[in-house]
Write an enzyme that holds these catalytic residues in place. Structure first.
Site, mmCIF file in Angstrom:
data_model
loop_
_atom_site.group_PDB
_atom_site.id
_atom_site.type_symbol
_atom_site.label_atom_id
_atom_site.label_comp_id
_atom_site.label_asym_id
_atom_site.label_seq_id
_atom_site.Cartn_x
_atom_site.Cartn_y
_atom_site.Cartn_z
ATOM 1 N N ALA A 193 -14.843 -16.331 5.738
ATOM 2 C CA ALA A 193 -15.130 -16.968 7.033
ATOM 3 C C ALA A 193 -13.836 -17.448 7.675
ATOM 4 O O ALA A 193 -12.880 -17.797 6.982
ATOM 5 C CB ALA A 193 -16.084 -18.149 6.845
ATOM 6 N N ASP A 194 -13.832 -17.439 9.001
ATOM 7 C CA ASP A 194 -12.685 -17.970 9.743
ATOM 8 C C ASP A 194 -13.216 -18.617 11.014
ATOM 9 O O ASP A 194 -14.028 -18.023 11.723
ATOM 10 C CB ASP A 194 -11.697 -16.853 10.089
ATOM 11 C CG ASP A 194 -10.424 -17.412 10.715
ATOM 12 O OD1 ASP A 194 -9.799 -18.291 10.095
ATOM 13 O OD2 ASP A 194 -10.068 -16.986 11.822
ATOM 14 N N THR A 195 -12.770 -19.850 11.285
ATOM 15 C CA THR A 195 -13.257 -20.598 12.444
ATOM 16 C C THR A 195 -12.097 -20.994 13.345
ATOM 17 O O THR A 195 -11.066 -21.450 12.855
ATOM 18 C CB THR A 195 -14.005 -21.879 11.985
ATOM 19 O OG1 THR A 195 -15.074 -21.491 11.117
ATOM 20 C CG2 THR A 195 -14.584 -22.646 13.173
ATOM 21 N N GLY B 141 -16.006 -16.246 12.488
ATOM 22 C CA GLY B 141 -16.216 -14.878 12.045
ATOM 23 C C GLY B 141 -16.665 -14.919 10.598
ATOM 24 O O GLY B 141 -16.153 -15.714 9.814
ATOM 25 N N GLU C 253 -3.347 -16.275 7.874
ATOM 26 C CA GLU C 253 -3.589 -15.795 9.239
ATOM 27 C C GLU C 253 -2.301 -15.787 10.044
ATOM 28 O O GLU C 253 -1.495 -16.690 9.921
ATOM 29 C CB GLU C 253 -4.598 -16.723 9.936
ATOM 30 C CG GLU C 253 -5.929 -16.786 9.241
ATOM 31 C CD GLU C 253 -6.565 -18.155 9.314
ATOM 32 O OE1 GLU C 253 -6.285 -18.895 10.272
ATOM 33 O OE2 GLU C 253 -7.329 -18.488 8.405
#
Length: 195
Positions: free
Chosen positions: A69-71, A106, A34
């Site tokens: 997934a990304d938090t 997400g 990211e």
């Protein structure tokens, strides 16, 4: 049953997916890293990252369903990353102390065979207790805040700094199971039929 692939090496996500579908999945860690996207709103950012992770794994996999997934944790409109040092963890805990933060995940699910992709997000409000300097110090000494989004882990000792939550608990851990179940169902996977 179709092959399900989790595009994450997170032990917490692995544990949560296991809760939903048992050991009927494999883990393929995404090599996507990211990068800050200042022009994106936090919601767009997590969906973008989850999509990049899922697409990267889908590109090296021949068939099945990929879950990305990304938090992130949001405090006063600012995205808090994962502290990699005790000093950064202290600073972050001081920042969230006594505040209401938002945890946003997400999710992207890709069906490699049909090339269909779906994305969604989940937001949970978390009220963090007002912590004393000694409490912050003691929590940092446990090493738990290191590499955790927002410098706390609700499923660990961090539970004692969480005053209340409004929304999906599992989202705060890193994988919103209610939303994921809905998405998997759209791809023809009924988790209640998986043994």
């Amino acid at each position: 049953m179709r092959q399900i692939i989790l595009a994450s090496a997170s032990p917490r996500r692995k544990e949560l997916l296991r809760q939903l579908i048992g050991d009927n999945f494999k883990v393929v860690e995404s090599s996507y890293h990211e990068k800050p996207q200042p022009e994106m709103k936090p919601l767009e950012f997590v969906i973008y990252n989850s999509g990049e992770k899922a697409r990267e794994v889908a590109s090296v996999t021949s068939h099945g369903i990929v879950i990305g997934a990304d938090t992130v944790v949001l405090c006063d409109g600012e995205i808090l990353g994962k502290p990699h040092t005790e000093d950064k963890a202290r600073e972050m805990l001081l920042q969230i102390s006594g505040k209401r933060v938002k945890v946003i995940t997400g999710l992207t699910v890709i069906d490699i065979d049909s090339k269909i992709q779906s994305s969604a997000s989940e937001t949970t409000s978390v009220t963090i207790k007002k912590m004393s300097g000694a409490e912050i110090e003691a929590y940092v000494k446990t090493k738990e805040p290191i590499d955790k989004a927002g410098a706390f882990a609700i499923q660990g000792k961090g539970a004692i700094i969480v005053e209340k939550i409004d929304g999906d608990y599992f989202n705060v851990v890193g994988l919103p199971l209610f939303e994921l179940n809905k998405m998997l169902y759209e791809f023809g996977i009924d988790v209640l039929e998986i043994v």
